[in-house]
Design an enzyme around this catalytic site. Structure first.
Site, PDB file in Angstrom:
ATOM      1  N   GLU A  32       0.814  -1.231   0.077  1.00  0.00           N
ATOM      2  CA  GLU A  32       0.150   0.058  -0.116  1.00  0.00           C
ATOM      3  C   GLU A  32       0.853   1.132   0.026  1.00  0.00           C
ATOM      4  O   GLU A  32       1.854   1.246   1.067  1.00  0.00           O
ATOM      5  CB  GLU A  32      -1.101  -0.058   1.250  1.00  0.00           C
ATOM      6  CG  GLU A  32      -1.778   1.247   1.118  1.00  0.00           C
ATOM      7  CD  GLU A  32      -2.963   1.295   2.406  1.00  0.00           C
ATOM      8  OE1 GLU A  32      -2.881   0.347   3.207  1.00  0.00           O
ATOM      9  OE2 GLU A  32      -3.607   2.310   2.292  1.00  0.00           O
ATOM     10  N   ARG A 256       4.833 -13.121   9.834  1.00  0.00           N
ATOM     11  CA  ARG A 256       5.535 -11.818   9.247  1.00  0.00           C
ATOM     12  C   ARG A 256       6.956 -11.820  10.151  1.00  0.00           C
ATOM     13  O   ARG A 256       7.097 -12.443  11.100  1.00  0.00           O
ATOM     14  CB  ARG A 256       4.653 -10.482   9.542  1.00  0.00           C
ATOM     15  CG  ARG A 256       4.400 -10.252  11.158  1.00  0.00           C
ATOM     16  CD  ARG A 256       3.352  -9.563  11.369  1.00  0.00           C
ATOM     17  NE  ARG A 256       3.806  -8.119  10.699  1.00  0.00           N
ATOM     18  CZ  ARG A 256       3.131  -7.231   9.754  1.00  0.00           C
ATOM     19  NH1 ARG A 256       2.078  -7.870   9.280  1.00  0.00           N
ATOM     20  NH2 ARG A 256       3.434  -6.474   9.587  1.00  0.00           N
ATOM     21  N   LYS A 266       4.157   0.949   9.587  1.00  0.00           N
ATOM     22  CA  LYS A 266       4.215   2.080   8.989  1.00  0.00           C
ATOM     23  C   LYS A 266       3.705   3.375   9.600  1.00  0.00           C
ATOM     24  O   LYS A 266       4.147   4.300   9.644  1.00  0.00           O
ATOM     25  CB  LYS A 266       3.669   2.040   7.516  1.00  0.00           C
ATOM     26  CG  LYS A 266       4.559   1.232   6.479  1.00  0.00           C
ATOM     27  CD  LYS A 266       3.921   1.197   5.015  1.00  0.00           C
ATOM     28  CE  LYS A 266       2.851   0.213   5.043  1.00  0.00           C
ATOM     29  NZ  LYS A 266       2.361   0.012   3.602  1.00  0.00           N
TER      30      LYS A 266
HETATM   31  P1  ATP Z   1       2.597  -2.221   8.304  1.00  0.00           P
HETATM   32  O1  ATP Z   1       1.820  -3.005   9.079  1.00  0.00           O
HETATM   33  O2  ATP Z   1       3.953  -1.961   8.371  1.00  0.00           O
HETATM   34  O3  ATP Z   1       1.852  -0.925   7.526  1.00  0.00           O
HETATM   35  P2  ATP Z   1       1.322  -3.489   5.712  1.00  0.00           P
HETATM   36  O4  ATP Z   1       1.203  -5.146   6.019  1.00  0.00           O
HETATM   37  O5  ATP Z   1       0.120  -2.643   5.815  1.00  0.00           O
HETATM   38  O6  ATP Z   1       2.613  -3.118   6.786  1.00  0.00           O
HETATM   39  P3  ATP Z   1       1.807  -3.314   3.030  1.00  0.00           P
HETATM   40  O7  ATP Z   1       2.174  -2.207   2.093  1.00  0.00           O
HETATM   41  O8  ATP Z   1       0.136  -3.567   2.842  1.00  0.00           O
HETATM   42  O9  ATP Z   1       1.903  -3.321   4.425  1.00  0.00           O
HETATM   43  O10 ATP Z   1       2.380  -4.749   2.611  1.00  0.00           O
HETATM   44  C1  ATP Z   1       2.825  -5.109   1.421  1.00  0.00           C
HETATM   45  C2  ATP Z   1       3.073  -6.669   1.685  1.00  0.00           C
HETATM   46  O11 ATP Z   1       4.236  -6.913   2.732  1.00  0.00           O
HETATM   47  C3  ATP Z   1       1.770  -7.488   2.304  1.00  0.00           C
HETATM   48  O12 ATP Z   1       2.072  -8.477   1.551  1.00  0.00           O
HETATM   49  C4  ATP Z   1       2.573  -7.632   3.673  1.00  0.00           C
HETATM   50  O13 ATP Z   1       1.684  -8.651   4.002  1.00  0.00           O
HETATM   51  C5  ATP Z   1       3.946  -7.847   3.437  1.00  0.00           C
HETATM   52  N1  ATP Z   1       4.510  -7.248   5.005  1.00  0.00           N
HETATM   53  C6  ATP Z   1       4.366  -6.107   5.743  1.00  0.00           C
HETATM   54  N2  ATP Z   1       5.120  -6.288   6.753  1.00  0.00           N
HETATM   55  C7  ATP Z   1       5.639  -7.403   6.775  1.00  0.00           C
HETATM   56  C8  ATP Z   1       6.413  -8.186   7.725  1.00  0.00           C
HETATM   57  N3  ATP Z   1       6.904  -7.422   8.796  1.00  0.00           N
HETATM   58  N4  ATP Z   1       6.956  -9.302   7.441  1.00  0.00           N
HETATM   59  C9  ATP Z   1       6.638  -9.996   6.213  1.00  0.00           C
HETATM   60  N5  ATP Z   1       5.709  -9.426   5.334  1.00  0.00           N
HETATM   61  C10 ATP Z   1       5.286  -8.148   5.626  1.00  0.00           C
HETATM   62 MG    MG Z   2      -1.584  -3.243   4.656  1.00  0.00          MG
END
Ligand code: ATP
Ligand code: MG
Length: 549
Positions: A32, A256, A266
Site C-alpha cells: 500500500e 511476518r 508504517k
Molecule cells: P505495516 O503494518 O507495516 O503498515 P502492511 O502489511 O500494512 O505493513 P503493506 O504495504 O500492506 O504493509 O504490505 C505489503 C506486503 O508486505 C504485504 O503482503 C504484507 O503482508 C507484507 N509485509 C508487511 N509487513 C511485513 C512483515 N513484517 N513481514 C513480512 N511481510 C510483511
Molecule cells: Mg496493509
C-alpha cells in the site's frame, strides 16, 4: 549455495507444478503506497520475487491503492526504488485502482445476484450489529431492499448523491456465520477524496477484501502470499472468487518478520518522522529500506538474511544480531579498508626525519593482497587511538605501553620512550622511536604481539562520524506495557556524533559501499557530506560475540 529443505511454499508450488494445476507461477508484491518499505517488506519481496525466480515464473508489482487519503506518489516512487535496489525486477507495474471499473461491475453483479445491498446504518450501528464470536449478529433493517432499489442507491453513491458515512455497500452472506468476516462484510464506502491516480473520478472506494482477491484473479496470480493475520480473510477471498466465477487464485500465509529492538509498523514509523524523533524516513536508525541503505547495509546482506530466516507458519521474533552478522559477512568480503583515529593521542617518532614523508602501498582489502592499493602517508608525527595506549597496562594488554613495542599497521615497530601529560595528568603526546630494521624496505620480519592503526597528523583529514546504535531499548517491541508508549523506549544514545582523523585515501573511495575503518567498524559516506565536512555513518561494529546457529 548450501542445500536446504524446501519450505512449505516451495512444497506447495512444486506440487502444483507437478500435478499440472498451474503451468508456471505468478506471484505479486502488493504494497500500500502509504509509507516507505521496511525490513518486513524485504522479506515479502524476497519471498515473492525469489519464488518466481526459482520456478521460472513472474512477479507483478501491484500497488494496493484503495485508501486515497493516506496514499501518495512519493511513496509509489520510493517503493520502486527500494525493490530495484534489493535486486529484483517486476514483470508488470499495476495498481488496484486500474481495476476500479471492473470491481464496480462486479459489485453490481453481486447486487443483481441478490448478494449485496446498500446499508444506511452508520459505522457504530454496523459494528454493533455484527455481534461477537459467541453471539450471532442482527440483520440490518436495510438488508432486504430489492435489487432495483439497491442498484439505484449504489449508482447514486457512485454519482456522489450521498455524503460520506450515509451509505455503504455490503455483501449479503450470513449474519450468524462463525467466521465474523462473513457477517455481511463491507464492499464499498463513500469517500470524497482525491486519488493519486484516478483523481476525482470516484467518490466510492472498494474495501480490501473486495479488492485483493479479484485483483489477484485478474492478473492470474497463482500463489498469493501474505502474512498470517490474513488467514481469517482467506475464506472470504475464496468466496468472492467462486461467487463471481473468476480465475481461482489462491492465498497462502506466512509469519511476518519481527526483529528485536525494531518496530515495523508504517503508522508508527510515520509518527516518528512527523514528530521529528528521527530525521526522516531515511534516518539511518530507521528499519526502512532507505534507512538501512543510508546506514550502509547492502542489498546482498538483506537477501542473505531473508534466505537464512526462511519462512515459517508461526510468528517469531528474529534476533537483529543475525541481520548485523549478515551485514558484516558481506562487508568483510567486499569492503575497502582505511585507517581512522577517533580519539587521538599524538605520537612523535624521534628518530624519523622531520620533513620526510613515505607513501606506503597498502592493499584495499587484505583478502586480496595483490589487488587494488591505496597510498598511506607516514610522517614523524602521527595519531593513534587513545584506547591503544595504557600507562599501567595489565600483562594481557598487547598494544602500546611505556617502554613497550607495537607495530604500526603496514609499517614499522615503534617503542614508547616517553609519556607527556598536561596539568590534569591527561596524556597528550608519546615520544617514540622506530626500529629501522622493521621498515618494509629492510626485508627483515620481526614479530611483535600488537598491531595498531594510525594516521599521519600532517595528512589526516578531519571527518564527522555519526555513531549509530539501536533506535529502541526494548528487545521485544510487541511487549510495550499498557501504561507506556513505544516512544518511551527510544534509545537516547542511538546517535552519538564524534570526530575522526582519516587517512587521505578514504575521501577518494569509489567503491559505493560501506568501508571498514580498520580495527573499529564499518562506515559509509553520508549524503550530508560536503567538501569541508565529510560525514560517515556507522554501519555496524567490526565484531560481535554473536554467532548464528
Ligand atoms: P505495516 O503494518 O507495516 O503498515 P502492511 O502489511 O500494512 O505493513 P503493506 O504495504 O500492506 O504493509 O504490505 C505489503 C506486503 O508486505 C504485504 O503482503 C504484507 O503482508 C507484507 N509485509 C508487511 N509487513 C511485513 C512483515 N513484517 N513481514 C513480512 N511481510 C510483511
Ligand atoms: Mg496493509
Amino acid at each position: 549455495m548450501e542445500e536446504r529443505k524446501l519450505n512449505f511454499l516451495e512444497e506447495i508450488i512444486e506440487k502444483d507444478l507437478a500435478e499440472g494445476k498451474v503451468d508456471s507461477i505468478i506471484t505479486r508484491f502488493p504494497p500500500e503506497p502509504n509509507g516507505y518499505l521496511h525490513l518486513g517488506h524485504a522479506k515479502s519481496i524476497c519471498l515473492n520475487f525469489g519464488l518466481a525466480q526459482k520456478y521460472g515464473g513472474k512477479t507483478n508489482l501491484r500497488y494496493d491503492d484503495t485508501n486515497p487519503t493516506k496514499e501518495d506518489t512519493e511513496y509509489v516512487d520510493s517503493i520502486k526504488e527500494d525493490i530495484k535496489w534489493l535486486g529484483f525486477n517486476w514483470d508488470k507495474e499495476l495498481y488496484a485502482s486500474d481495476y476500479f471499473d471492473q470491481l464496480y461491475e462486479w459489485a453490481e453483479q453481486l447486487i443483481k445476484m441478490g448478494l449485496a445491498y446498500v446499508d444506511d446504518q452508520n459505522q457504530d450501528e454496523i459494528r454493533a450489529g455484527r455481534g461477537t464470536v459467541d453471539k450471532p449478529g442482527t440483520p440490518s433493517p436495510w438488508r432486504d431492499r430489492s435489487v432495483e432499489e439497491n442498484l439505484k442507491l449504489f449508482r447514486e453513491m457512485k454519482e456522489g448523491k450521498w455524503a460520506e458515512g450515509e451509505k455503504v455497500l455490503r455483501a449479503k452472506i450470513d449474519m450468524a456465520h462463525p467466521n465474523m468476516m462473513f457477517r455481511d462484510p463491507l464492499l464499498y464506502r463513500i469517500k470524497f477524496a482525491h486519488h493519486h491516480r484516478t483523481g476525482d473520478k470516484w467518490c466510492i472506494y472498494p474495501m480490501y477484501d473486495f479488492t485483493h482477491g479479484q485483483c489477484d484473479s485478474i492478473e492470474r496470480i497463482t500463489h498469493s502470499i501474505c502474512t498470517l493475520e490474513f488467514d481469517v480473510h482467506r475464506p472470504l477471498y475464496d468466496w468472492f472468487i467462486q461467487t463471481l466465477g473468476i480465475y481461482p487464485s489462491h492465498q497462502y500465509e506466512f509469519a511476518r518478520l519481527n526483529l528485536t529492538y525494531t518496530l515495523m509498523s508504517k503508522r508508527k514509523l510515520l509518527e516518528l518522522v512527523q514528530k521529528g524523533l528521527v530525521s526522516g524516513w531515511d534516518d539511518p536508525r530507521m528499519p526502512t529500506l532507505c534507512g538501512v541503505r543510508r546506514r550502509g547495509y547492502t542489498a546482498q546482506a538483506l537477501r542473505m538474511f531473508c534466505d537464512r530466516i526462511g519462512v515459517s507458519k508461526r510468528d517469531q521474533l528474529m534476533d537483529i544480531q543475525l541481520l548485523e552478522w549478515c551485514v558484516r559477512q558481506d562487508l568483510n568480503e567486499r569492503s575497502n579498508r582505511y585507517m581512522v583515529v577517533q580519539d587521538p593521542i599524538k605520537v612523535t617518532i624521534s628518530n624519523y626525519p622531520e620533513d620526510k614523508v613515505e607513501w606506503f602501498d597498502c592493499p584495499l582489502n587484505p583478502a586480496f593482497p595483490d589487488g587494488a592499493k591505496r597510498q598511506v602517508p607516514f610522517t614523524r608525527e602521527l595519531y593513534i587511538d587513545r584506547a591503544d595506549f595504557m600507562e599501567d597496562a595489565p600483562k594481557k594488554f598487547f598494544r602500546l605501553r611505556p617502554g613497550g613495542e607495537v607495530r604500526l599497521k603496514y609499517t614499522v615497530i615503534i617503542r614508547c620512550d616517553e609519556v607527556i601529560k598536561d596539568d590534569n595528568g591527561k596524556v597528550t603526546e608519546l615520544i617514540c622511536s622506530y626500529d629501522p630494521s622493521t621498515h618494509p624496505s629492510a626485508g627483515e620480519w620481526r614479530s611483535v604481539k600488537g598491531t595498531i592503526h594510525w594516521v599521519s597528523c600532517k595528512y589526516a583529514k578531519e571527518i564527522e562520524l555519526r555513531n549509530y546504535d539501536r533506535l529502541f531499548t526494548l528487545a521485544d517491541m510487541s511487549q510495550v506495557p499498557e501504561d507506556k508508549d513505544y516512544k518511551d523506549f527510544l534509545n537516547p544514545e542511538s546517535l552519538v556524533v564524534a570526530k575522526g582523523w582519516a587517512e587521505p585515501a578514504l575521501l577518494e573511495d569509489a567503491s559505493g559501499i560501506a568501508v571498514q575503518f580498520e580495527r573499529t567498524g564499518y562506515y559509509v559516506a553520508d549524503k550530508d557530506s560536503t567538501a569541508s565536512n565529510p560525514v560517515f555513518n556507522k554501519t555496524t561494529a567490526l565484531k560481535d560475540s554473536y554467532k548464528p546457529e
